[in-house]
Design a protein around this motif. Structure first.
Motif, PDB file in Angstrom:
ATOM      1  N   ALA A 200       0.777  -1.348   0.128  1.00 10.13           N
ATOM      2  CA  ALA A 200       0.056  -0.014  -0.082  1.00 10.13           C
ATOM      3  C   ALA A 200       0.914   1.212  -0.006  1.00 10.13           C
ATOM      4  N   SER A 201       2.157   1.013   0.058  1.00 11.92           N
ATOM      5  CA  SER A 201       3.180   2.296   0.060  1.00 11.92           C
ATOM      6  C   SER A 201       2.903   3.027  -1.022  1.00 11.92           C
ATOM      7  N   PRO A 202       3.225   4.513  -1.071  1.00 12.07           N
ATOM      8  CA  PRO A 202       3.219   5.182  -2.413  1.00 12.07           C
ATOM      9  C   PRO A 202       4.308   4.810  -3.333  1.00 12.07           C
ATOM     10  N   LYS A 203       3.947   4.677  -4.677  1.00 11.03           N
ATOM     11  CA  LYS A 203       4.990   4.439  -5.679  1.00 11.03           C
ATOM     12  C   LYS A 203       6.174   5.645  -5.877  1.00 11.03           C
ATOM     13  N   VAL A 204       7.225   4.963  -6.364  1.00  3.65           N
ATOM     14  CA  VAL A 204       8.331   5.833  -6.510  1.00  3.65           C
ATOM     15  C   VAL A 204       8.405   6.732  -7.533  1.00  3.65           C
ATOM     16  N   ASP A 205       8.381   8.114  -7.269  1.00  5.39           N
ATOM     17  CA  ASP A 205       8.070   9.036  -8.334  1.00  5.39           C
ATOM     18  C   ASP A 205       9.505   9.405  -8.799  1.00  5.39           C
ATOM     19  N   VAL A 206       9.831   8.936 -10.243  1.00  2.08           N
ATOM     20  CA  VAL A 206      11.186   8.993 -10.615  1.00  2.08           C
ATOM     21  C   VAL A 206      11.498  10.449 -10.934  1.00  2.08           C
ATOM     22  N   THR A 257       0.892  16.395  -6.045  1.00  2.00           N
ATOM     23  CA  THR A 257       0.643  14.944  -6.054  1.00  2.00           C
ATOM     24  C   THR A 257      -0.346  14.361  -4.858  1.00  2.00           C
ATOM     25  N   GLU A 258      -1.103  13.593  -5.220  1.00  2.00           N
ATOM     26  CA  GLU A 258      -2.130  13.181  -4.133  1.00  2.00           C
ATOM     27  C   GLU A 258      -1.372  12.449  -3.169  1.00  2.00           C
ATOM     28  N   ARG A 259      -0.307  11.457  -3.496  1.00  3.71           N
ATOM     29  CA  ARG A 259       0.400  10.641  -2.344  1.00  3.71           C
ATOM     30  C   ARG A 259       1.979  11.034  -2.501  1.00  3.71           C
ATOM     31  N   PRO A 260       2.483  12.366  -2.300  1.00  5.22           N
ATOM     32  CA  PRO A 260       3.855  12.839  -2.478  1.00  5.22           C
ATOM     33  C   PRO A 260       4.896  11.807  -1.468  1.00  5.22           C
ATOM     34  N   MET A 261       6.070  11.773  -2.521  1.00  2.00           N
ATOM     35  CA  MET A 261       7.128  11.193  -1.864  1.00  2.00           C
ATOM     36  C   MET A 261       7.850  11.928  -1.103  1.00  2.00           C
ATOM     37  N   LEU A 262       7.885  13.195  -1.108  1.00  2.00           N
ATOM     38  CA  LEU A 262       8.405  14.052  -0.038  1.00  2.00           C
ATOM     39  C   LEU A 262       7.233  15.135   0.419  1.00  2.00           C
ATOM     40  N   ASP A 263       6.542  14.851   1.441  1.00  2.00           N
ATOM     41  CA  ASP A 263       5.498  15.355   1.839  1.00  2.00           C
ATOM     42  C   ASP A 263       5.620  16.901   2.414  1.00  2.00           C
ATOM     43  N   MET A 264       5.707  17.897   1.608  1.00  2.00           N
ATOM     44  CA  MET A 264       6.065  19.149   1.847  1.00  2.00           C
ATOM     45  C   MET A 264       5.039  19.621   3.008  1.00  2.00           C
ATOM     46  N   SER A 265       3.829  19.408   3.080  1.00  2.00           N
ATOM     47  CA  SER A 265       2.829  19.885   3.778  1.00  2.00           C
ATOM     48  C   SER A 265       3.120  19.710   5.310  1.00  2.00           C
ATOM     49  N   LEU A 266       4.065  18.829   5.680  1.00  2.00           N
ATOM     50  CA  LEU A 266       4.199  18.446   6.725  1.00  2.00           C
ATOM     51  C   LEU A 266       4.962  19.781   7.528  1.00  2.00           C
ATOM     52  N   LEU A 267       5.592  20.647   6.638  1.00  2.00           N
ATOM     53  CA  LEU A 267       6.169  21.850   7.247  1.00  2.00           C
ATOM     54  C   LEU A 267       5.345  22.705   7.711  1.00  2.00           C
ATOM     55  N   ALA A 268       3.959  22.753   7.219  1.00  2.00           N
ATOM     56  CA  ALA A 268       2.919  23.466   7.949  1.00  2.00           C
ATOM     57  C   ALA A 268       2.848  23.354   9.429  1.00  2.00           C
ATOM     58  N   ALA A 396       3.879  10.119  11.158  1.00  2.00           N
ATOM     59  CA  ALA A 396       5.341  10.027  11.651  1.00  2.00           C
ATOM     60  C   ALA A 396       6.419   9.477  10.740  1.00  2.00           C
ATOM     61  N   GLY A 397       6.059   8.427   9.819  1.00  2.00           N
ATOM     62  CA  GLY A 397       6.774   7.787   8.997  1.00  2.00           C
ATOM     63  C   GLY A 397       7.538   8.665   7.938  1.00  2.00           C
ATOM     64  N   SER A 398       6.502   9.404   7.047  1.00  2.00           N
ATOM     65  CA  SER A 398       6.727  10.355   6.383  1.00  2.00           C
ATOM     66  C   SER A 398       7.337  11.622   6.900  1.00  2.00           C
ATOM     67  N   GLY A 399       7.401  12.122   7.860  1.00  2.00           N
ATOM     68  CA  GLY A 399       7.707  13.108   8.735  1.00  2.00           C
ATOM     69  C   GLY A 399       9.270  12.711   9.179  1.00  2.00           C
ATOM     70  N   SER A 400       9.533  11.486   9.360  1.00  2.00           N
ATOM     71  CA  SER A 400      10.931  11.086   9.767  1.00  2.00           C
ATOM     72  C   SER A 400      11.710  11.094   8.378  1.00  2.00           C
ATOM     73  N   GLY A 401      11.332  10.852   7.411  1.00  2.00           N
ATOM     74  CA  GLY A 401      11.907  10.386   6.063  1.00  2.00           C
ATOM     75  C   GLY A 401      12.399  11.885   5.501  1.00  2.00           C
TER      76      GLY A 401
END
Length: 522
Positions: A200-206, A257-268, A396-401
């Protein structure tokens, strides 16, 4: 080999502790490989004729690739099997080590470091992500503690092992030492680790991966080349512009992107943003400091490679002590106070270090190095914990990344920017009066090169000038670190939310401690 998907019950396999041993070997290699090159840089400058800019690339090639590929590497493991990708990462790391061992030119060493960065990007997140498949909640805390200790042990071991090897063998031995350790890790992973994945994890965005790698590479290239070419040089300005366009494109793409690899919204999340900024600034200073110190200890103070590694231990000791005691201190005084005080201590240590002269001797250096290590540990661990605690549990997982990626970027920029400041200051202060043009140009490449030219020319004046110029440049670097740390301390004291972690099992296996011990570097 059984394949386990995310959420399955953990089997009580008696081999799980042997499997943990394989992971410990892998993380130990990454731990000491992040510091082992530091003591080798002066020797490589001597034997390969590397300039300061090339030395910066030897250090940064690893970090840039590591930072760019860490998130997609974790996703590859989630989708295609963590054991498979972990073994792949170890094999790539092994191949990079062999290339480095056999390299005879600077460009090949840089290529080897970049290849090792690819392998490390796979190993780091995946070595941690397979733990839940091996251990139940009652054993996981102990397992995390063991793997964290192995990573932490690698940091002070790196300079000592590197120094010993350089005293007895050629510089390529600092790469060769990885081969048996990684081979053991690969063999153990093949026979002992279960396969796990999360479909179920997001796909790698090349495209996002390419934008990250090329944008960071263009930025680092511009910073490293600027002292030699000039900050107004057309190529340097073009690289800055290209980096800005590529990284802006990355941000825009990830936001849409709906399921971003680098979730910038975390910086909010204010707590996440401010704590991440503090941790990134600490890595900026730490990486720059670890880059400028070994040439001072080796070329200016006259220590051999092993002596240089041993003399870095006061900072490593302070860092490890603070990293292990930060949690109870935060529980009593709150994260805001501890982060702010840690940054003030770091600023004081850097300011003290900026007062170093050619006659200061090692005793003074050991003093401020110890203080710097304490400041690093007491600021970065609670900052990372505070960043992850500010996020909802399901993020927490995406934030740690994102946190690990930004810290690596901070380290890469620290080496590039502070190394470039050092190179420019050294070249401007070095007195090459009376030298032929070619000899003068060679002497300006690095303090090691200047000493070689001085030895051939029989010029004690040039050697003394090189020492003075290098100490001057190092003082400027440390002054910049002091100012940046003090500014970060004031921002932390004013804006950071103050939190006290809950005393439970999850707090004890803090991902911040794992992250700190896993990627602190050169």
């Amino acid at each position: 080999m059984v394949t386990v998907t995310q959420g399955d019950d953990v089997p009580r396999d008696a081999r799980r502790w042997w499997a943990l041993g394989a992971l410990v070997a892998s993380m130990l290699v990454l731990g000491f490989d992040m510091t082992i090159l530091n003591v080798a840089l002066p020797t490589m400058a001597d034997q390969l004729g590397a300039t300061t800019g090339q030395l910066q690339w030897m250090a940064d090639a690893y970090i840039v690739v590591f930072a760019a590929l860490m998130l997609p590497a974790g996703l590859l493991g989630d989708r295609f099997g963590r054991r498979r990708m972990l073994i792949t990462g170890l094999v790539i790391f092994l191949a990079g080590s062999l290339v480095g061992t056999l390299a005879g030119q600077v460009d090949w060493v840089i290529a080897a470091r970049a290849l090792m960065g690819v392998g490390a990007a796979l190993v780091m997140p995946l070595a941690l992500s397979v733990l839940p498949s091996l251990f139940g909640p009652d054993e996981r805390t102990r397992a995390v503690g063991i793997i964290s200790a192995a990573s932490a042990l690698g940091l002070p071991l790196g300079p000592i092992i590197g120094g010993f090897l350089l005293n007895h063998f050629w510089w390529g031995s600092v790469f060769l030492v990885n081969v048996p350790m990684v081979a053991i890790g690969v063999t153990a992973c093949v026979f002992l680790l279960p396969e796990t994945r999360d479909p179920a994890s997001p796909k790698v965005d090349v495209v996002s991966t390419a934008l990250t790698a090329s944008g960071l590479a263009a930025l680092i290239y511009a910073i490293i080349e600027a002292p030699g070419r000039g900050w107004g040089d057309a190529l340097v300005l073009s690289c800055f512009a290209v980096a800005a366009v590529l990284l802006a494109g990355l941000v825009l793409r990830e936001r849409r992107t709906e399921r971003p690899m680098l979730d910038m919204s975390l910086l909010a999340h204010r707590g996440f943003l401010l704590n991440t900024a503090a941790a990134t600034l600490v890595m900026f200073a730490l990486s720059g400091l670890m880059f400028v110190l070994p040439p001072y200890l080796q070329a200016v103070l006259g220590n051999d490679a092993l002596g240089t590694g041993v003399r870095l231990l006061p900072m490593m000791g302070g860092l490890m002590i603070a990293a292990r005691t930060a949690q109870p201190v935060v529980a009593r005084f709150g994260s805001r106070a501890v982060v702010a005080v840690g940054l003030v201590v770091l600023s004081f240590a850097a300011l003290l270090g900026s007062r170093t002269t050619t006659d200061s001797g090692y005793g003074f250096t050991a003093l401020w190095l110890s203080v710097a290590g304490l400041g690093f540990g007491f600021s970065v661990v609670p900052a990372m914990d505070g960043a992850l605690a500010a996020l909802p549990r399901d993020r927490a997982g995406s934030g740690s990344g994102l946190l690990m990626t930004l810290r690596q970027v901070g380290g890469a920029i620290g080496i590039a920017l502070l190394g470039s400041l050092l190179a420019g200051a050294f070249r401007d202060r070095l007195d090459v009066t009376g030298l032929p043009a070619r000899a003068a140009d060679a002497a300006g490449d690095s303090v090691v090169a200047a000493h070689l030219v001085a030895e051939k020319a029989g010029s004690a004046h040039l050697a003394a000038s090189a020492d003075g110029a290098y100490v001057h440049g190092m003082g400027l670097v440390l002054l910049v670190c002091a100012i940046a740390s003090l500014a970060a301390a004031l921002l932390a004291a004013a804006f950071l939310p103050s939190t006290r972690p809950a005393r439970n099992e999850e707090a004890e296996e803090s991902p911040a401690v794992v992250t700190l011990t896993g990627d602190a570097r050169q």
